[in-house]
Scaffold this active site. Structure first.
Site, PDB file in Angstrom:
ATOM      1  N   GLY A  97      12.281  11.188  47.086  1.00  0.00           N
ATOM      2  CA  GLY A  97      10.995  11.640  47.604  1.00  0.00           C
ATOM      3  C   GLY A  97      10.014  11.962  46.491  1.00  0.00           C
ATOM      4  N   GLU A 125      10.120  43.606  48.948  1.00  0.00           N
ATOM      5  CA  GLU A 125       8.931  43.705  49.792  1.00  0.00           C
ATOM      6  C   GLU A 125       9.333  44.253  51.156  1.00  0.00           C
ATOM      7  OE1 GLU A 125       8.634  39.147  51.524  1.00  0.00           O
ATOM      8  OE2 GLU A 125       7.783  39.553  49.562  1.00  0.00           O
ATOM      9  N   HIS A 157       5.180  35.976  54.271  1.00  0.00           N
ATOM     10  CA  HIS A 157       6.540  35.448  54.242  1.00  0.00           C
ATOM     11  C   HIS A 157       7.179  35.535  55.628  1.00  0.00           C
ATOM     12  CE1 HIS A 157       7.112  36.194  49.655  1.00  0.00           C
ATOM     13  NE2 HIS A 157       6.671  34.986  49.899  1.00  0.00           N
TER      14      HIS A 157
END
Length: 689
Positions: free
Chosen positions: A61, A253, A296
C-alpha cells in the site's frame, strides 16, 4: 535471534509481582520463563531493537511503502511483507500471501499492520493465529466490539503481544527499530523511555528530551483507543527492566482507569526498588467538555472512572513529578536524574492555575463537568440514541420502560467497558449523579466476560443498589441485565445507561441513554438503521466532522481564545495549559493527524463563527502533519476568510523551520513563536486587550 547487546538490556523481568530470573529464546522472539504462561508473559516482546525482524501487513500500500522506505533508511530491519493472495517482491523484499507463510519463510519478530480500519481487526487476528511475537496496529476507528473479541483471544494465548490500535506504534531510538509512523527527525538515541496514550504529545516529549540532550531509549505508544493491547502499567514494567532506560516520561489522559493502575504500580515500584528510575508525568483533559468525547476514541468517562485531576493527584502521591506541557519533560527529567525534586505542579506560572484547582479536588470532585441533568453528565461519543428509541430496544427484550413518574428512588444501572480487565462491565450505583456534578463515587463496577454475562452475581448487584431481596425483584433485575448485555453486544454499544426504580416487586426502567460505537458504522457500515437517526448536535460540530475535524465548543461565557491544534492529546493539553496560564479556550479543535491546508482553512472558518473568539491560537507539533503545510493553511485562511482577529502561531516538529519562515515572511498580522509558554502568554494578552 536476540543479539548479545540486546540481551544485556533485559535484566530480570518482573511481571505482576512474579520475578522471572531467566529468559530463553524461540525462533520467533523471546519468551519469559514462568510457571504461568499467559498474555502477561508476552511483555518482553516489546523490547525491540536491531535484532528485530519486521514484516508489514498491507506492505504494498501507499502509506506502508512510504513508511517502509523511511524506516529502512533509518535502520529498521524490515525483511518483507504480506499481501493476501499474492507472492512476489516489493522494495526488493519478499511479499507472501499470508502471515502464516511469512512466519515460516521470513521468521519475523514483529509485524506492523498498515491496512484500513475495516480490515484491521482481521489482520490482527491473522497475526495472532500465526503467533507473531509483536503485533503493532496503528489504525484508528477499529470497531470496539471487534477489539473486545480480539482481547478475548489474546487472554487465551502466550505468544503474541499487541500494541495499539489508534497508536503511533513503538520505536527504539537505541536500536534503530521503528514500527509505526513516528516523525524520525525528532528522535535521538538516549536514556528516556516514553509511554503515551497520545501520539502528538509523545512527539513533543521526544523533541523536548532531544533538546535537553537526554535522547530516548524505547517509546511505546499505547494509543488513544478504548481498549489498547498494551496498557500503561504493562509498559512501565517493560521500561523498568530495560537497561537502556534511566528515566521515564508517562503521558495519560481522561478516560478509563489505566492511569490509576499505573500510579499504584509506581508507588509499589518506588517502595521496592533500590534506585528507582525517576518518572515524570502529564495527564491531558483537566478541562474536558461536559458530555463530549475529547478526540481520541477512549477519551470519555463513565460513572466510577476517575477525572484527570484524580489521576494527577494519584501520580503525585506515587512520587511522579508532574508537568502540564510536554515541552517541559526534558528539563524536568534532567533535574530528576540530577536528584533535584523540582518542576512539579505549582512551581511555574503555567502550573499555578491547576495547583489552585487541586486544593479543591477532594471537596468538589468533578466540578468542571457539570451538566443540565444527571443522565447528561456522562461523556458522549458520536451517537446517542433518542430516549424513546432506547426504550423500544428494551421493550423488544421484554423490559418495561417508561418516563419517570416521580415515584420511587432512582438508581443507576449501566453496561460499559472496564478498561483494566479489557472486558465489558456492569456499573451499578444506588443513587444518580447530582445535577451539579458528574461525581459517581457510589458507582461500583462488575466486569464480565464478553460472551458470558451470567457469571455476574445478581445478589451482590442488588445489595449494592439497596434493592429488596425478594425473588421477584432479583428475577426482574437478572432479566434487565441480560437484556442490556444483549443490546450492548448486538447493537455494538460502548455505553448503555438506565435509570431504574423498584416498584411493586419489580424493576422498572424510567430513563435510558444508549451510546453506540461510531466506528462500527464509520468503518464497516454496521448498525446503519440506528446511525441514520437524526442528530441534535451543533451544526458546527457536524460540519467539522465531515471534514475530518473534531470541534467541541467549550461552555464558558468568558472564554475568548479559539484553539487550532493537530492531535487530540495535544488539543486537550493546549486547553489545559492555557487555563493554567490564566486564559480560557473557547473550543477544543483537533485537525487530525493528516491535516491539509484546506483543513486548516475550514478550522479557521468554524472557529471564527464563535462571537466569543478574540484571538486564534494555532499550536502545531508536526508528525504526519507538516509545519509548512499548516503555515500555508493559515495564509489561505487569511486570504479567503478575511480574518479580523489576531492570530498566534506556534509551529514545531516536522518542517518547522519552513513553516516558521512562511509565517515570518507573510507580511500578515501574525505572531509567530517557537516556545509554547511565550505563544500562550501572547494569546492570553491579546484575548484580554
Amino acid at each position: 535471534m536476540l543479539d548479545v547487546a540486546r540481551h544485556s538490556r533485559l535484566g530480570s523481568f518482573r511481571l505482576s509481582g512474579l520475578r522471572c530470573h531467566r529468559h530463553h529464546l524461540h525462533s520467533r522472539g523471546f519468551r519469559t520463563s514462568s510457571v504461568h504462561q499467559n498474555y502477561e508473559s508476552t511483555l518482553p516482546n516489546l523490547l525491540i531493537g536491531k535484532h528485530t525482524r519486521v514484516i508489514f501487513q498491507g506492505f504494498t500500500g501507499r502509506q506502508a511503502t512510504a513508511n517502509a522506505k523511511d524506516s529502512i533508511e533509518w535502520g529498521t530491519n524490515i525483511v518483507g511483507g504480506v499481501k493476501p493472495g499474492w507472492t512476489g517482491e516489493h522494495l526488493g523484499l519478499p511479499v507472501l500471501p499470508t502471515v502464516r507463510k511469512a512466519m515460516e519463510v521470513l521468521k519475523p519478530d514483529a509485524t506492523g499492520i498498515y491496512v484500513a480500519a475495516h480490515q484491521a481487526a482481521g489482520a490482527i487476528e491473522e497475526a495472532i493465529e500465526a503467533e507473531v511475537p509483536l503485533v503493532v496496529a496503528v489504525a484508528e476507528h477499529i470497531p470496539l466490539h471487534d477489539m473486545l473479541r480480539i482481547h478475548s483471544i489474546l487472554k487465551t494465548q502466550s505468544k503474541s503481544r499487541l500494541v495499539g490500535p489508534n497508536s503511533p506504534g513503538i520505536i527504539s531510538s537505541v536500536g534503530k527499530c521503528r514500527i509505526g509512523f513516528q516523525p524520525l527527525p525528532c528522535f535521538s538515541p538516549g536514556k528516556v523511555g516514553i509511554i503515551a496514550k497520545s501520539g502528538t504529545l509523545s512527539y513533543e516529549t521526544v523533541a523536548s528530551t532531544t533538546r535537553a540532550g537526554l535522547g530516548q531509549s524505547l517509546c511505546i505508544g499505547i494509543g488513544g483507543d478504548i481498549l489498547p493491547g498494551t496498557d500503561l502499567r504493562e509498559a512501565l514494567s517493560v521500561l523498568e527492566n530495560d537497561n537502556d532506560t534511566e528515566a521515564i516520561a508517562l503521558i495519560g489522559e481522561i478516560g478509563g482507569t489505566l492511569e490509576m493502575d499505573a500510579a499504584a504500580w509506581i508507588k509499589d515500584y518506588n517502595s521496592r526498588a533500590e534506585s528507582p528510575k525517576p518518572i515524570v508525568g502529564l495527564v491531558a483533559g483537566v478541562n474536558e467538555a461536559p458530555g463530549r468525547i475529547m478526540g481520541h476514541a477512549g477519551a470519555f468517562t463513565i460513572p466510577g472512572e476517575p477525572s484527570a485531576r484524580d489521576k494527577i493527584k494519584a501520580f503525585i502521591e506515587a512520587g511522579v513529578t508532574m508537568v502540564n506541557h510536554p515541552a517541559k519533560f526534558g528539563d524536568a527529567l534532567k533535574k530528576r536524574l540530577q536528584g533535584r525534586q523540582e518542576f512539579s505542579y505549582g512551581q511555574s506560572p503555567l502550573h499555578a492555575g491547576l495547583r489552585r484547582k487541586m486544593h479543591t479536588l477532594c471537596r468538589r470532585p468533578g466540578a468542571t463537568r457539570a451538566a443540565s441533568s444527571p443522565i447528561q453528565a456522562i461523556q458522549k461519543r458520536t451517537l446517542y440514541l433518542p430516549t424513546e428509541t432506547a426504550f423500544d430496544l428494551l421493550r423488544q427484550h421484554g423490559i418495561t420502560a417508561a418516563p419517570y413518574s416521580g415515584h420511587g428512588t432512582r438508581h443507576l444501572l449501566a453496561v460499559g467497558i472496564d478498561r483494566s480487565s479489557r472486558s465489558p462491565c456492569l456499573i451499578a450505583s444506588p443513587s444518580l449523579p447530582s445535577a451539579s456534578s458528574a461525581d459517581s463515587s457510589n458507582a461500583k463496577r462488575f466486569p464480565f466476560s464478553y460472551n458470558a454475562q451470567d457469571t455476574l452475581s445478581i445478589e451482590r448487584i442488588a445489595s449494592h443498589l439497596s434493592l429488596s431481596k425478594s425473588d421477584a425483584t432479583t428475577t426482574s433485575l437478572r432479566t434487565l441485565i441480560r437484556a442490556l448485555a444483549a443490546i450492548f453486544k448486538d447493537r455494538e454499544a460502548f455505553y448503555l445507561e438506565t435509570e431504574i426504580v423498584e416498584r411493586l416487586g419489580a424493576i422498572k426502567v424510567v430513563g435510558a441513554r444508549f451510546g453506540l460505537d461510531d466506528a462500527a458504522y464509520r468503518s464497516l457500515g454496521r448498525q446503519g438503521d440506528l446511525h441514520s437517526l437524526p442528530t441534535s448536535d451543533d451544526p458546527a460540530i457536524v460540519e467539522a466532522a465531515q471534514h475530518g475535524i473534531v470541534y467541541i465548543p467549550l461552555p464558558s461565557t468568558t472564554a475568548s481564545i479559539g484553539t487550532l491544534v493537530n492531535g487530540a492529546g495535544l488539543a486537550m493539553n493546549t486547553v489545559d495549559a492555557l487555563a493554567d496560564a490564566g486564559g480560557e479556550a473557547a473550543n477544543f479543535l483537533d485537525t487530525g493527524g493528516k491535516a491539509t491546508s484546506e483543513t486548516v482553512k475550514k478550522s479557521f472558518e468554524i472557529i471564527l463563527r464563535d462571537p466569543r473568539v478574540k484571538v486564534v491560537f494555532v499550536n502545531i507539533f508536526g508528525g504526519l502533519t507538516l509545519g509548512d503545510m499548516i503555515a500555508r493553511g493559515v495564509l489561505l485562511a487569511f486570504k479567503e476568510l478575511g480574518v479580523q482577529v489576531p492570530v498566534v502561531v506556534r509551529i514545531r516538529g516536522t518542517n518547522e523551520e519552513e513553516g516558521q519562515r512562511i509565517i515570518a515572511e507573510s507580511g500578515l498580522p501574525l505572531f509567530a513563536f517557537d516556545g509554547f509558554e511565550e505563544a500562550a502568554a501572547k494569546a492570553i494578552e491579546l484575548s484580554k486587550a
